[in-house]
Enzyme design. Sequence first.
Site, mmCIF file in Angstrom:
data_model
loop_
_atom_site.group_PDB
_atom_site.id
_atom_site.type_symbol
_atom_site.label_atom_id
_atom_site.label_comp_id
_atom_site.label_asym_id
_atom_site.label_seq_id
_atom_site.Cartn_x
_atom_site.Cartn_y
_atom_site.Cartn_z
ATOM 1 C CE1 TYR A 156 -2.250 -5.777 3.658
ATOM 2 C CE2 TYR A 156 -1.143 -5.294 5.726
ATOM 3 C CZ TYR A 156 -1.203 -5.988 4.537
ATOM 4 O OH TYR A 156 -0.213 -6.891 4.224
ATOM 5 N NE ARG A 190 8.967 -7.082 4.722
ATOM 6 C CZ ARG A 190 7.918 -7.189 5.522
ATOM 7 N NH1 ARG A 190 6.697 -6.948 5.087
ATOM 8 N NH2 ARG A 190 8.077 -7.536 6.787
ATOM 9 C CD GLU A 236 2.067 -6.901 10.355
ATOM 10 O OE1 GLU A 236 1.685 -6.376 9.301
ATOM 11 O OE2 GLU A 236 1.434 -7.820 10.923
ATOM 12 C CD GLU A 282 3.056 -7.344 5.343
ATOM 13 O OE1 GLU A 282 1.825 -7.444 5.587
ATOM 14 O OE2 GLU A 282 3.924 -8.008 5.912
ATOM 15 C CG ASN A 334 3.745 -4.241 7.220
ATOM 16 O OD1 ASN A 334 4.547 -3.781 6.409
ATOM 17 N ND2 ASN A 334 3.860 -5.454 7.724
ATOM 18 C CG HIS A 337 6.927 -12.401 8.439
ATOM 19 N ND1 HIS A 337 6.871 -11.415 7.485
ATOM 20 C CD2 HIS A 337 5.639 -12.652 8.767
ATOM 21 C CE1 HIS A 337 5.614 -11.084 7.237
ATOM 22 N NE2 HIS A 337 4.845 -11.840 8.004
#
Length: 491
Positions: free
Chosen positions: A326, A94, A184, A393, A324, A139
Amino acid sequence: MEYLYILCLLAPCYATLNNKKFPDDFMFGTATSSYQVEGAWNEDGKGENIWDRLLHTNPNFTVNGDNGDITCNSYHKYKEDVALVKELNVTHYRFSLAWARILPNGHVDQINEAGVQYYKNLITELRANNIEPFVTIYHWDLPQTLQDEGGWPNSNIVDAFVDYARLCFQLFGDEVKYWMTFNEPKNTCWQGYGAGTKAPGIKAAGIEDYLCSHNLLKAHAKAWHVYDEEFRATQKGQVGIVIDSNWWEPSTNSSDDLEASETKLQFTFGWYAHPIFIGDYPKVMKNNIRRRSLAQGYTKSRLPEFTPEEIEFIKGTADFLGVNMYSSALVTPVENHDVNAIGYEADSEVRDWLSENWKRGASPWLVVTPWGVQKLLRWIKEQYDNPRIIITENGYSDYDGTLDDVDRIDYIQQYLSSVRDAMDEDGVDVFGYTVWSLMDNLEWVYGFTNKFGLYNVDFNSPNRTRTAKKSVGVYQNIIRTRCLVDDCIDS
């Protein structure tokens, strides 16, 4: 069960690794983004973007004044990067396109052929090595000329983005089968135009961040329809969007904290997913922001309204969903909230914080909570009728880029196990996973101090030497065996 819940809040709560194989067609990959790795900020006709302008005029915006002028120098080292991706044996890579490298002034009347050729070369190199390109169209690196015209809060940006997206489909679509319009969007809008913690660094919380999101969603939908109507039949690709979120864990099992969790999820993930998968903004967003706006003296809500036609136009515009994820945080309702406070966080009327007992990465927002990804995936399934999901991600940061990165290995294994649990126990339709990131790079305001890479990059070397960390071998083995433990069972 309640005892286990309390233990998970007070200390790291890691289950035994899932021992079921990932499906044969499950995609494993890694990722980067243009500004973070390419460098060559003003070479070969590339235009200035908002990060170039911000960090050149305000070097104190990042730790140590670090910027993306050279960073990993991937513009000149893309073949070496693809060799690293090949070494990992991943199915996909990606990366993002730099709008200003392709269109220096942001508009399609001036195409930079050198920039176009760079991406054609990169895609060709990936294809020659049997690596699927996953391309993010935007991005965070808006051409500065478009920011000078008002940026994302200006409705003119919608057609500028759609023109750019159409050109990308025309130029690269024969070789690209997976497109993501935006990465995002919350951070593009809330951090870029609300909190001011990302480029262009504008602080207009509760006003321009909502305008930004409104235009971004319309731009996404219009680009999806362009692909659907003009390119899908011949190129046979897919178009999605990447949305990020923490898991927002109720700080207790009380009904108030459970409601706070749901509200925060809607204000974070639902802000973008709800219009695309259900239609219109989440009710709690519309109700809260309108109520607070009127109390603040506004004659209408600070959150713009979609017309009925726009709601229908946006609904259904994702062939897959990039997620994404985390980290997690604890939440509870704000008591005695300030009705005059304006902004995404204030409007949610939810307080969030990180448990002191959770293990932390180098990034101040990152805590190791692998159980959170299963909870988030389950929530997405239940909210949006089980969309096709790829984790676009997920990764762990440290300060020193150590080659003996055992903490990163543990993080990847634990989170992948939780993803497999979500697939197995909850029936979530996850078709892939992507480690952030291929190599250490410029981590935005944290500069080169937060290192997420599978490969170490020596930023003191003119060659920007890449060196494999221990996590490379572990990830290779996971991909080869499709397994997280030594003795797996078939799924």
